[in-house]
Every structure is written in structure tokens, then in C-alpha cells.
Design a protein around this motif. Structure first.
Motif, PDB file in Angstrom:
ATOM      1  N   GLY A 126      83.838  85.099 119.473  1.00 49.71           N
ATOM      2  CA  GLY A 126      83.923  86.462 118.947  1.00 49.71           C
ATOM      3  C   GLY A 126      82.784  86.924 118.058  1.00 49.71           C
ATOM      4  N   PHE A 127      81.809  86.052 117.790  1.00 46.18           N
ATOM      5  CA  PHE A 127      80.871  86.424 116.730  1.00 46.18           C
ATOM      6  C   PHE A 127      80.001  87.633 117.083  1.00 46.18           C
ATOM      7  N   ALA A 128      79.749  87.818 118.399  1.00 47.90           N
ATOM      8  CA  ALA A 128      78.924  88.970 118.777  1.00 47.90           C
ATOM      9  C   ALA A 128      79.661  90.281 118.500  1.00 47.90           C
ATOM     10  N   LEU A 129      80.983  90.233 118.631  1.00 44.47           N
ATOM     11  CA  LEU A 129      81.780  91.419 118.321  1.00 44.47           C
ATOM     12  C   LEU A 129      81.729  91.699 116.821  1.00 44.47           C
ATOM     13  N   LYS A 130      81.712  90.619 116.061  1.00 44.45           N
ATOM     14  CA  LYS A 130      81.632  90.755 114.609  1.00 44.45           C
ATOM     15  C   LYS A 130      80.308  91.418 114.215  1.00 44.45           C
ATOM     16  N   ILE A 131      79.232  90.983 114.859  1.00 41.49           N
ATOM     17  CA  ILE A 131      77.932  91.607 114.582  1.00 41.49           C
ATOM     18  C   ILE A 131      77.993  93.093 114.923  1.00 41.49           C
ATOM     19  N   ALA A 132      78.666  93.393 116.031  1.00 36.84           N
ATOM     20  CA  ALA A 132      78.748  94.786 116.458  1.00 36.84           C
ATOM     21  C   ALA A 132      79.671  95.601 115.548  1.00 36.84           C
ATOM     22  N   GLY A 133      80.302  94.933 114.578  1.00 35.20           N
ATOM     23  CA  GLY A 133      81.077  95.656 113.569  1.00 35.20           C
ATOM     24  C   GLY A 133      82.525  95.944 113.947  1.00 35.20           C
ATOM     25  N   GLU A 134      83.047  95.225 114.949  1.00 33.69           N
ATOM     26  CA  GLU A 134      84.447  95.461 115.296  1.00 33.69           C
ATOM     27  C   GLU A 134      85.370  94.825 114.246  1.00 33.69           C
ATOM     28  N   ASP A 135      86.576  95.382 114.109  1.00 36.95           N
ATOM     29  CA  ASP A 135      87.451  94.845 113.063  1.00 36.95           C
ATOM     30  C   ASP A 135      88.141  93.568 113.533  1.00 36.95           C
ATOM     31  N   LYS A 136      88.585  92.813 112.550  1.00 38.81           N
ATOM     32  CA  LYS A 136      89.128  91.473 112.786  1.00 38.81           C
ATOM     33  C   LYS A 136      90.237  91.441 113.823  1.00 38.81           C
ATOM     34  N   ALA A 137      91.182  92.362 113.690  1.00 38.91           N
ATOM     35  CA  ALA A 137      92.341  92.353 114.583  1.00 38.91           C
ATOM     36  C   ALA A 137      91.920  92.578 116.040  1.00 38.91           C
ATOM     37  N   THR A 138      91.026  93.539 116.236  1.00 35.88           N
ATOM     38  CA  THR A 138      90.545  93.816 117.599  1.00 35.88           C
ATOM     39  C   THR A 138      89.836  92.595 118.170  1.00 35.88           C
ATOM     40  N   ILE A 139      89.000  91.979 117.336  1.00 38.49           N
ATOM     41  CA  ILE A 139      88.267  90.806 117.807  1.00 38.49           C
ATOM     42  C   ILE A 139      89.249  89.729 118.241  1.00 38.49           C
ATOM     43  N   ARG A 140      90.230  89.474 117.387  1.00 37.30           N
ATOM     44  CA  ARG A 140      91.188  88.419 117.701  1.00 37.30           C
ATOM     45  C   ARG A 140      91.903  88.708 119.024  1.00 37.30           C
ATOM     46  N   LYS A 141      92.260  89.956 119.209  1.00 32.69           N
ATOM     47  CA  LYS A 141      92.971  90.325 120.433  1.00 32.69           C
ATOM     48  C   LYS A 141      92.097  90.050 121.661  1.00 32.69           C
ATOM     49  N   LYS A 142      90.851  90.491 121.592  1.00 30.99           N
ATOM     50  CA  LYS A 142      89.955  90.299 122.732  1.00 30.99           C
ATOM     51  C   LYS A 142      89.691  88.820 122.994  1.00 30.99           C
ATOM     52  N   VAL A 143      89.521  88.074 121.901  1.00 31.67           N
ATOM     53  CA  VAL A 143      89.261  86.644 122.042  1.00 31.67           C
ATOM     54  C   VAL A 143      90.467  85.955 122.683  1.00 31.67           C
ATOM     55  N   GLU A 144      91.647  86.329 122.245  1.00 29.36           N
ATOM     56  CA  GLU A 144      92.850  85.700 122.806  1.00 29.36           C
ATOM     57  C   GLU A 144      93.004  85.990 124.293  1.00 29.36           C
ATOM     58  N   ARG A 145      92.671  87.186 124.664  1.00 26.63           N
ATOM     59  CA  ARG A 145      92.767  87.555 126.077  1.00 26.63           C
ATOM     60  C   ARG A 145      91.790  86.704 126.904  1.00 26.63           C
ATOM     61  N   ALA A 146      90.552  86.611 126.419  1.00 23.19           N
ATOM     62  CA  ALA A 146      89.552  85.823 127.147  1.00 23.19           C
ATOM     63  C   ALA A 146      89.960  84.358 127.205  1.00 23.19           C
ATOM     64  N   ALA A 147      90.504  83.870 126.087  1.00 25.36           N
ATOM     65  CA  ALA A 147      90.900  82.458 126.022  1.00 25.36           C
ATOM     66  C   ALA A 147      92.006  82.159 127.016  1.00 25.36           C
ATOM     67  N   GLU A 148      92.896  83.126 127.186  1.00 24.40           N
ATOM     68  CA  GLU A 148      93.995  82.932 128.115  1.00 24.40           C
ATOM     69  C   GLU A 148      93.452  82.753 129.529  1.00 24.40           C
ATOM     70  N   ILE A 149      92.546  83.636 129.901  1.00 26.43           N
ATOM     71  CA  ILE A 149      91.968  83.571 131.238  1.00 26.43           C
ATOM     72  C   ILE A 149      91.204  82.264 131.429  1.00 26.43           C
ATOM     73  N   LEU A 150      90.577  81.791 130.355  1.00 22.60           N
ATOM     74  CA  LEU A 150      89.743  80.600 130.454  1.00 22.60           C
ATOM     75  C   LEU A 150      90.514  79.312 130.164  1.00 22.60           C
ATOM     76  N   ASP A 151      91.825  79.413 129.969  1.00 22.44           N
ATOM     77  CA  ASP A 151      92.619  78.231 129.640  1.00 22.44           C
ATOM     78  C   ASP A 151      92.180  77.589 128.350  1.00 22.44           C
ATOM     79  N   THR A 167      93.386  78.750 125.246  1.00 19.81           N
ATOM     80  CA  THR A 167      94.284  79.145 124.160  1.00 19.81           C
ATOM     81  C   THR A 167      94.613  77.998 123.189  1.00 19.81           C
ATOM     82  N   PRO A 168      94.957  76.797 123.692  1.00 18.95           N
ATOM     83  CA  PRO A 168      95.322  75.732 122.739  1.00 18.95           C
ATOM     84  C   PRO A 168      94.153  75.279 121.864  1.00 18.95           C
TER      85      PRO A 168
END
Ligand code: ADP
Ligand code: ADP
Ligand code: MG
Ligand code: MG
Lengths: 380, 473
Positions: A99-124, A126-127
Motif C-alpha cells: 500500500g505504500f504507493a497509495l500512501k504517497i499519493a495521499g490516500e487515507d488509511k481506511a481506503t488504503i486498507r480496503k484496497k490492500v485487503e481486496r488485492a490480498a484476497e485475490i493473491l491469496d 490475506t493470512p
């Protein structure tokens, strides 16, 4: 999400006389995985960079969706370049790495976490989200790197040989993952590679490019079964298509000492410029062993065979008594080019002995016939 | 699925036979994939004794040299080869050959980068299975990866200096048409250069050289550099290794600003009136101050002869460096050279020899000042302390001593005091080194090394490999 369109795009680098990309017309559908394939230096990266806004377009226009983006700044195009080399940061968790590139782009924490979780799910992954890279296997680390690329959900992904420097095993794994991932995300993707196997296995459609010129666009099977020209015929497929140029006499190709009947409609299309010759091609798996007396087959001198268990391969030279006489050497004329032998795939139980001469028959529907003058396809 | 090679004995046999290409040998010859092949500029016989049939991650410890490494995707190890230390990187063959070729071209163009030594291809393990190629470069002496620098308590100023060095390197690379494709702090090495740093390119894997880069290619590199730098600093910050007053994004932006400023000064067109020709000289001296040498200035009249437009044509870093080299034969970095030249100038003034030949004075300075100082570097520091930097640090130390005692301090006294009180502080302790190299390996995209990184060696792939190791020890 959006479609992409190159409309008569040309790129000539300063100081060059020849365009690196010449009059390119190419449309990518919304959500499509388009693979751009061709030999090194053919203009793939240039094509990709024109879409990214990193390369000036000298002539023509580029569209993302309905919008003409030809002169739009890279950062305003909503595209994501997927790099060749993502380093993983040892002190950051998997989630932070992604998620760090999103952080640089100034997105808020909650949004970043949501996007990261979605990507992690697809990539297996999550754990592993709160673990550090050190605790992961090589394959998992590679997935985190992919995750870093995909957390941003842009209109278009641009991937320039993202797998080229991975070791063979990881490359095959990651290839499948990227393709699956892209389909799940449904993001329009332009993927560049010089590796035709990669192209065939990943793309919805493939665009073959050579010397800056688009050769053919189509689904993998279509390009494989129906190459529009000699370049595509020789480039797509592994082992590659057998190709040779032969004289045409009375509707037959004179292949070595033998003659093979050609489809009449293809012969009818030959022009004066072809000088009574035709380019004859067939894929290794489309040849069959024929009886010694078969009038519609050519002779192959067996130089080597290979038994791979499920398949057998014959490597040989086409028997041409005239050529042997002419050159005075024992090597016969070869089919594809002077250095490459003709390759035939058979059932391993049919493998002949090295030193044998065998007869090879090709069904007309499996012939790929091209004009020597233009390189264009002659048969349907 | 297992692919069977025709006869395992053949693979065995060919893997022992090694061929060497002297560098001039024809490029057309493509050695096949099953035969060990070493392409090298020089052929050190020690190269042949190395265990090429083992994955780099399993090379025995006695061959390895423990020096700090930056984070990487491939396995990198330092290996003692005769009297030299080489860096080995395990990487697919095409990439190894490409990187080797690019490094050679950069070296010819006098770009600060690691020196390519060779490429080893056609490696197979003892069972005939293929192993990846290895790129060999010479370990860049006296250099440190940024993570080793941050292991000591760094100041904001240090972080800024590293960025400035990277900006200069990037500008130089772009000037010669090198497109990097992977700019980051991890892909450069830093050497102290007087009070600044010099940056050396270490990873050319994704680079290529063109006649002239487009703005698009340059901007891509700069933007990627910014993202990577911010990421690398955020990582240090997660590990509590970054001073709290350092703002990662600000440092990343600094790279962009420095780069753009330098690029403009070096390549920008300047216009002025015909009676302002002194501006040419001013521009040249500005460039010299930045360490660049102008070998050609493009001067045009424009606007019907009412204006002059100038553009430096060929610029190259190393103005002071070349001067010092000419005078003393010392090949050092730019800022070190400037400091040494200053000291030489003071020596000349203090010995009343303004009228003497520069070369003659320089020879005396070497004999009377420089060399005696350098000889005082203790033996255990000789591989890590660069002589010119030592000299610089002693000069600085002497200045502080003199200020403290309010009178001049002789060079030998200052040197002895520096060796006793300051030099030990520069050592990287074992624990820190261990941490840095464990971190460096944490992102390697390779299953074998990932396994060994997980600390269980019995984790190795299968039984016969474990056997092989057992036989060894
Ligand atoms: N800055 C440049 N100046 C001149 N020629 C360039 C430049 N960048 C790329 N080229 C040339 O354009 C052609 C296409 O390059 P590229 O798009 O990188 O090919 P590919 O990605 O297919 O390997 C090559 O011949 C390359 O040398
Ligand atoms: N010749 C060398 N001298 C000193 N350090 C080196 C050398 N080659 C590699 N290294 C170290 O190894 C690290 C990783 O090398 P690099 O080429 O960047 O690998 P990768 O391609 O996997 O990123 C570098 O950051 C550097 O610290
Ligand atoms: Mg490319
Ligand atoms: Mg690197």
C-alpha cells in the motif's frame, strides 16, 4: 474502466529516420488482456510508453475511453505502469509493502486498507498481511510484488516484460497468476513481451509487431491456426512452423525430389513477382508419416530423433538429389532455413531410426502458403 | 513433470569442462546451455575453482566475504577470488549477459559504476539440472549501501547528501543516453567524497543505452526514483532507522528538484546580447563548480545577430579529479580532489613557491605531506578506509584541533590523534552487519534462499541435496 485506441500512431525518435512505431491502429476492448509481442527492438515499449504519456506521439492520436489523451500528462491518464522490478522492503509488513504507493499519493488509511485487503484476497495473501517479507516463501514474495502493482485500480494496466528476469519456475507460476488476476479485476491491460509462449498463454488477444509495424491482431488460436503472413507464421508457435520456398509446377510444389499437390485457389493467387515459387509451411504436429509409395509426400532424411514420452520428434533434412549433386556435399537442402532442420512430431511408437529416409504427408487444410514476393497468406 | 535428458552422464561430463572466452572472442558463438561457460574480461584462474555446480545460496561460508549488501531480488554474495573480492549475482542468463554488456559500455564512458568481471552460464548441479547464470562484478571498494550508512546515527543532512549524489549520477547517466528503468537507493553504492558522497551505479539490469533520451524516458526514471526513494525511507522509518526530522516525501521530492536544476544548468540554452560575452565564461565556471567539465560550447547568433545563444555541448564530470590526476597521479573522487588540490595550494603558498612549476610542487607535496599521512592508516583499516578520504578527514580533524588549542597542529600529530579517537567510530559492528544482510535477503524472489532465510537448513528441497551437503562437510 475503459477501452484504449491507437489511431494511426507514429513515433520517430529524434535523430532517427525510420519510425520506431509506424502508423499503428489498435483497439483494446474494455477489460481486455491484450498482449503485444515481437522481437526485441520492434517497438513494443515505445507503443506502451505512448499510451502512458511518456513518449511523444509524432502523428496520430491515443484514446482512453472516449477521451483523446494524446497530449494529456502521464499522471492525469489514470494508468498504472507495472514495473519489471519491485523490491520488497524488509521492515514493512506485507500490507505496507503493497500500500505504500497509495500512501504517497495521499490516500487515507481506511481506503488504503480496503484496497490492500481486496488485492490480498485475490493473491491469496490475506493470512500474511501483517507479516514481514522475511517470513514468506519466494513465490509469496513475488505475489506481494504483484500486489504492490495492482492495489491501485486504474483504468489501464501497462506491463512491460514484468516476468523477464524471474527464474523459469517462478515465471510460469506468476504468468498464470497475472492472467487470473487481470480477469478477476477486469482492468484493461496492455502487456508487452518478446516471448510468444507467454503471449499465447496469457492474452485474450495478441498483437504481433515487427520493425515498428503491426502484423496481425487476434485470439491466440487464430494467430496459431491462421497467420496472415510469413513473419507471424514463423514467430508464433513452439517448436516453430517449418517454412521453405519451393518452385511451383503444374499446381504442385516441388519439395526436394518430390512433388506435393497445393490447393488450387492458393496457386491461382500467385503473381509474376513470385517468380513461380511459393512459401510452403506446416506445423510439426500436422505432418503424418506416409507410405514409401505415397505420390503426395516428400522425403525426409532423419538426422536425429527425440522421445519425450508423450511425443516423439523427428529432425531431418529434406532429400533433394539435385542439391546433393550440385553442391557435392552430403547435406540436403533444408526446409526452414539453412541451419534449422525440419521438425516433425509423431507418436513415439512411430519414431524411425536415425539415418532412415521417411515420407511426410501434409493435408491441404494444414498447409500455410505465402507469397514469396509479399509474404502474405495465399490460402484460407 | 520431470524432463529427462538423453543421458545423465553426458550432462555430468560437460558440466566439468569449462571454456573461457577472452573478451575479444567473437560474440556470435552461443555456448549451449548445458556446458559451463565463463565469459570474462580477465581470466583469473581462481574463478575455475569455485563451486559453480551449487546454487549461490549454498556456497560454503569460507568462500564468502561478509560485507554489507543492499536489498535485492536476486541472490547476491561477495566471494574472495584470489586477491580480489567479487560480487556474484544469480540471475537468468539473458539478464546476466545484458547487464554485463551494459556495465562494460558504462565503464568505457567513464560513468561511476561497478566493474563487470564476467558471466558464467551453462551451470548445472551435480545431477545435471540447470542452474541460473551468474553475473560477476568487482566489489566496489570503500563503498557502502545506503542501509549501512543509516545504521549509524545519520543526520538529515546526510540523507540530503545521498540524494544529491544520486541526482548527479542520474544526470550523468541521462547525458550519455542511459535509461535506467530501476532507479533507487538500493541500486547505487555510496562512497564518501570529502564532505559529500559519490554515487555509483550497481544494478544495470533494466537499463539500456540510446543515442539520446527523450524527455519521456528521463521523466520516467526521475519519477520512479522518487517513488522508490520514498519507499526505501519509509521502510527505514518502519525499522526506526530514520531520524525523526526526516520527511520521506520531502527527500523524494528533493531528488526531483536537484535533478531538474542540474539538468537545466547543464543542458539549458542561455541567451544574451553580443556585448555580454563574459556570460560564456560565467557559465563555464558555474559548471566547473558543479564538478563538470565543458569540452565544447555551442554558440549561435539568433534574432538577426542581436542575441547570442549558448549551450554547453559536451559535459563531463571530474574537473578537479582530472587536474589532480595530472599533477599527482592520484585517482580520487571529485570533492576529495578539490580538497587535496586546496591543500596542495596551501603547501605551495606556505613554502613560498608560487613561482615554481605546479608539477614540481605537487611531487614534493606528495612526498612530504600526503604519503606520510596515508602511511599512518592502521593495517586493519586498509581495506575499508580510502586513502584520499582519510587524508580529508585528518585535515578536518586538524582544523578542529587547531581551533580548540588556538594554534596550528602539525599533520603527524593530527593524524595520530585522528587514528586514536575518530577512526574506530567508523567501524560497522558485527550485529549491525548481520541485520543489514538479513534484511537484504528478505526480499529475494527465490524459493531456495527464502527457505534458508527461514533458518532451517534441513528445509532444503529434497533428500539428495541434503546428502550432497553432508558429504561435503
Ligand atoms: N531515445 C531513443 N532514441 C533513439 N532510438 C530509440 C530511443 N528509444 C528507443 N529507440 C529505438 O526504437 C526502437 C524500438 O524500441 P523499443 O520500443 O524499446 O523496442 P522493444 O520494446 O520492442 O524492444 C529500437 O530500435 C530502439 O533502439
Ligand atoms: N560490485 C559490487 N560491489 C559492492 N556491492 C555490490 C556489488 N554488486 C552488488 N552489490 C550489493 O548487492 C546489492 C544487490 O545487487 P543488485 O545488483 O541491485 O541486485 P538485484 O538485481 O537483485 O536488485 C546491491 O545493493 C549492493 O549492495
Ligand atoms: Mg522493451
Ligand atoms: Mg537491485
Amino acid at each position: 474502466m475503459a477501452s484504449v485506441k491507437y489511431d494511426h500512431c507514429t513515433r520517430i525518435y529524434p535523430g532517427n529516420t525510420e519510425p520506431s512505431v509506424s502508423d499503428l491502429n489498435l483497439s483494446i476492448k474494455d477489460g481486455e488482456f491484450m498482449v503485444l509481442v515481437g522481437p526485441s527492438g520492434c517497438g513494443k515499449s515505445t507503443t506502451l510508453r505512448m499510451l502512458a504519456g511518456l513518449e511523444e506521439v509524432n502523428k496520430g492520436r491515443v484514446f482512453i475511453g472516449d477521451k483523446d489523451v494524446t497530449t494529456v500528462q502521464p499522471k492525469d491518464r489514470d494508468i498504472a505502469m507495472v514495473f519489471q522490478n519491485y523490491a520488497l522492503y524488509p521492515h514493512m509488513t506485507v500490507a505496507e509493502n503493497m500500500g505504500f504507493a497509495l500512501k504517497i499519493a495521499g490516500e487515507d488509511k481506511a481506503t488504503i486498507r480496503k484496497k490492500v485487503e481486496r488485492a490480498a484476497e485475490i493473491l491469496d495473501l490475506t493470512p500474511f498481511l501483517d507479516r514481514k517479507p522475511r517470513a514468506l516463501s519466494g513465490g509469496q514474495r513475488q505475489r506481494v510484488a504483484m500486489g504492490r502493482a495492482i492495489v491501485r485500480q486504474p483504468k489501464v494496466f501497462l506491463m512491460d516484460e514484468p516476468l523477464s528476469n524471474l527464474d523459469a519456475k517462478l515465471r510460469v507460476q506468476t504468468r498464470t497468476q497475472i492472467a487470473t488476476l487481470q480477469r478477476q479485476l477486469g482492468v484493461t491491460t496492455l502487456y508487452v513481451t518478446h516471448d510468444q509462449t507467454e503471449a499465447l498463454t496469457m492474452g485474450d488477444r495478441i498483437a504481433v509487431i515487427n520493425l515498428g509495424v503491426l502484423q496481425q491482431v487476434g485470439a491466440p488460436t487464430h494467430l496459431y491456426e491462421h497467420p496472415d503472413n510469413v513473419f507471424v507464421a514463423g514467430f508464433i508457435g513452439s517448436p516453430s512452423m517449418n517454412l521453405g520456398t519451393y518452385p511451383v509446377e503444374n499446381g504442385k510444389a516441388k519439395i526436394g525430389t518430390d512433388s506435393v499437390t497445393l490447393p488450387a485457389d492458393a496457386v491461382a493467387k500467385l503473381k509474376d513477382a513470385d517468380k513461380g515459387r511459393i512459401i510452403f509451411g506446416f506445423r510439426p504436429e500436422h505432418a503424418t508419416l506416409a507410405s514409401a509409395s505415397d505420390p503426395d509426400a516428400f522425403s525426409l532424411y532423419v538426422r536425429n530423433t527425440e522421445d519425450l514420452g508423450s511425443d516423439g520428434y523427428i529432425y531431418g533434412d529434406i532429400v533433394d538429389n539435385d542439391a546433393v549433386k550440385d553442391s557435392g556435399t552430403a547435406t540436403a537442402a533444408t526446409m526452414s532455413d539453412q541451419n534449422k532442420m525440419t521438425t516433425i512430431r509423431v507418436n513415439p511408437s512411430e519414431l524411425p531410426n536415425v539415418g532412415d529416409t521417411v515420407k511426410i504427408h501434409i493435408e491441404q487444410e494444414h498447409m500455410h502458403l505465402f507469397s514469396p514476393a509479399t509474404g502474405l497468406r495465399l490460402n484460407d | 513433470m520431470v524432463s529427462v535428458s538423453p543421458d545423465p552422464r553426458i550432462a555430468q561430463a560437460t558440466s566439468i569442462k569449462a571454456e573461457v572466452d577472452a573478451e575479444s572472442n567473437d560474440q556470435k558463438k552461443r555456448p549451449d546451455d548445458k556446458q559451463l561457460h565463463i565469459t570474462a574480461a580477465t581470466t583469473d584462474p581462481h574463478l575455475f575453482t569455485l563451486p559453480w555446480d551449487k546454487p549461490l545460496s549454498q556456497w560454503p561460508g569460507h568462500l564468502l566475504v561478509n560485507l554489507p549488501r543492499g536489498i535485492s531480488r536476486h541472490i547476491v554474495r561477495f566471494v574472495q577470488v584470489g586477491h580480489e573480492i567479487d560480487a556474484m549475482k544469480e540471475i537468468p542468463r539473458a539478464a546476466a549477459e545484458h547487464e554485463y554488456e551494459i556495465l562494460r559500455q558504462l565503464q568505457k564512458l567513464d560513468i561511476p559504476c561497478v566493474a563487470p568481471i564476467g558471466v558464467v552460464t551453462g551451470r548445472t548441479d551435480q545431477y545435471g539440472s540447470p542452474l541460473e547464470a551468474i553475473l560477476i562484478t568487482r566489489h566496489l571498494q570503500y563503498s557502502l549501501p545506503y542501509r549501512a550508512l543509516f545504521a549509524r546515527n545519520v543526520q538529515l543532512e546526510t540523507a540530503q547528501k545521498l540524494i544529491d549524489a544520486l541526482a548527479i549520477l542520474l544526470v550523468r547517466l541521462h547525458l550519455i543516453g542511459f535509461y535506467w528503468g530501476d532507479v533507487s537507493l538500493s541500486n547505487v553504492l555510496f562512497r564518501r567524497d570529502a564532505d559529500a558522497f559519490g554515487a555509483f551505479l550497481v544494478d544495470a539490469e533494466t537499463g539500456s543505452i540510446y543515442p539520446k533520451l527523450t524527455d519521456g524516458q528521463r521523466n520516467y526514471d526521475v519519477d520512479l526514483a522518487r517513488t522508490n526513494i520514498i519507499g526505501e525511507l519509509m521502510d527505514l522509518s518502519s525499522g526506526n532507522l530514520l531520524p525523526s526530522n526526516v520527511d520521506e516525501v520531502e527527500i523524494g521530492n528533493r531528488l526531483v528538484e536537484r535533478y531538474n536544476m542540474l539538468w537545466k544548468t547543464l543542458t539549458g540554452v542561455e541567451r544574451f546580447k553580443p556585448n555580454e560575452m563574459w556570460r560564456i565564461e560565467k557559465r563555464v565556471s558555474e559548471l566547473n563548480k558543479l564538478g563538470f567539465d565543458v569540452s565544447e560550447m555551442n554558440v549561435n547568433t539568433v534574432d538577426g545577430g542581436h542575441q547570442i545563444a549558448i549551450r554547453p555541448m559536451v559535459v563531463d564530470a571530474g574537473y578537479s579529479r582530472r587536474k589532480l590526476l595530472r599533477l599527482t597521479g592520484l585517482d580520487v573522487q571529485e570533492n576529495q580532489a578539490r580538497r587535496l588540490l586546496n591543500d596542495l595550494e596551501q603547501f605551495r603558498a606556505s613554502t613560498w613557491r608560487d613561482a615554481d612549476d605546479e608539477e614540481v610542487v605537487a611531487t614534493d607535496w606528495m612526498r612530504e605531506v600526503y604519503e606520510p599521512t596515508i602511511r599512518m592508516i592502521p593495517p586493519e583499516y586498509q581495506s575499508t578506509v580510502e586513502p584520499a578520504q582519510f587524508f580529508h578527514d585528518v585535515l578536518t580533524h586538524r582544523w578542529f584541533m587547531a581551533e580548540h588549542v588556538s594554534h596550528d597542529v602539525p599533520m603527524p600529530v593530527a593524524t595520530a590523534d585522528y587514528v586514536k579517537n575518530e577512526l574506530p567510530k567508523t567501524k560497522l559492528d558485527t550485529k549491525a552487519l548481520e541485520d543489514i544482510n538479513a534484511e537484504a535477503d528478505a526480499g529475494v524472489m527465490d524459493d531456495e534462499s527464502a527457505d534458508s532465510g527461514n533458518s532451517s537448513t534441513s528445509d532444503s528441497k529434497d533428500a539428495h541435496q541434503a546428502d550432497g551437503e553432508g558429504n561435503e562437510s
